[in-house]
Write an enzyme that holds these catalytic residues in place. Sequence first.
Site, PDB file in Angstrom:
ATOM      1  N   HIS A 116      -5.593  -4.610  -1.216  1.00  0.00           N
ATOM      2  CA  HIS A 116      -5.567  -3.524  -2.212  1.00  0.00           C
ATOM      3  C   HIS A 116      -5.659  -4.058  -3.646  1.00  0.00           C
ATOM      4  CE1 HIS A 116      -4.876   0.157   0.126  1.00  0.00           C
ATOM      5  NE2 HIS A 116      -4.198  -0.614   0.969  1.00  0.00           N
TER       6      HIS A 116
ATOM      7  N   SER B 250       0.792  -1.228   0.000  1.00  0.00           N
ATOM      8  CA  SER B 250       0.000   0.000   0.000  1.00  0.00           C
ATOM      9  C   SER B 250       0.825   1.280   0.000  1.00  0.00           C
ATOM     10  CB  SER B 250      -0.944   0.002   1.193  1.00  0.00           C
ATOM     11  OG  SER B 250      -0.202  -0.040   2.391  1.00  0.00           O
TER      12      SER B 250
ATOM     13  N   LYS C 262     -12.294  -1.661   0.990  1.00  0.00           N
ATOM     14  CA  LYS C 262     -11.565  -0.819   0.031  1.00  0.00           C
ATOM     15  C   LYS C 262     -12.362  -0.766  -1.269  1.00  0.00           C
ATOM     16  CE  LYS C 262      -7.372  -1.114   2.618  1.00  0.00           C
ATOM     17  NZ  LYS C 262      -6.465  -2.091   3.207  1.00  0.00           N
TER      18      LYS C 262
END
Length: 393
Positions: free
Chosen positions: A210, A182, A241
């Site tokens: 992610h 990230s 996310k």
Amino acid sequence: MSNKLAWVDEELQALKDAGLYNRIRTLGSPQGAWLVVDGKKVLNFCSNNYLGLANHPRIAAAAKAAIDQMGVGPGAVRSIAGTMDLHVQLDERLARFKGVDAAITFQSGFTANLGTIPALVGKEDAIFSDELNHASIIDGSRLSGATIIRYNHADPAHLEAQLKEHRQQYRRAMVITDGVFSMDGDIAPLDKIYEVTQKYDVVLMVDDAHGEGVMGKGGRGIVDHFGLNGKVDIEIGTLSKAFGVVGGVAAGDAKVVEWLHQRGRPFLFSSAMTVPDVAACLAAVDLLEESTELVDRLWSNANLFKKELLAMGFDTGKSVTPITPVILGEAPLAQEFSRALYEEGVFGMALGFPTVPRGTARIRVMISAAHSESDLEQGLAAFETVGKKLGVI
Ligand SMILES: *Cc1c(COP(=O)(O)O)cnc(C)c1O
């Protein structure tokens, strides 16, 4: 009054003195391309809301409809009386989306790691862990009591050297890596890591927080990106996310998921996801399965933004994903850059040591499918103005 907590004041002051104190901004608007931050409307480059689903009308409608039918709270942990048919549907839909046998949802990605790792390894075992793995992998690994053996970031040759040297001293072993990292937006070389794990008796787990909804066909994740479907033993994911809601998931082999139903402690001892969360996640899976439009827009936005930044002379490091670090150098410069962006109406977070190595302080730009072309142009203009003003470009 005794002064037994005076140390807290001292530690807080030390954080402030070192410029490491987290000042938390308050949003006065829903998540989206634009936010109201501390009362000011700004262009948002800080959220993990990759696909703009956090305030998507269909997802909000699904959550409302579910509340009307099923209420809000789950009432219990999933193993006692907290598993509703909605939870079972979500487990099944996520497994199908990922193309694996089975999946089990947790309250968050963090608890998915805390639940899964200690269920699979213990004191007699070893975890081979990328040195830049996420905090929840580190905490889950510590909680398991297994010996943690770090390997150099994204380095399959070093992983192999560590396995060769240490594997046989332990009963069971796991290799654990983030899929997308990230801070830099780089990815694990999962194809090479998989090849290495094939030569040793070791379980492979990837945390794709992610990558879910971002990488692979229609956002099916990093395993799909590398064509390793069905080969990675366990995938951890988050629903907070790209999915835009909240929740976590462990997906893979049916017997591992069955074992987590029996031994995943946050599953057994912490209440289930709420009804609107689960319904919203189901609607997010629907959207992702219906069309790749949002994922495609995310990537075209990210590619455009990165290309223009590079043309201006900024350094975006090793990023190959929509996570776009703009590397500036020392932390005070990154903080000044962030303040100046805010003056220009752009919300971009400065990250410095110890979150990233010294000398690589940066603004981390999070691109979303929610950004329009004119949003991106405004953002780029602000970066150019501030970059010139501060002598970065
Ligand atoms: C964000 C993140 C998590 C935590 O996910 P939550 O659902 O927010 O708890 C776990 N692992 C990685 C790699 C992450 O980036």
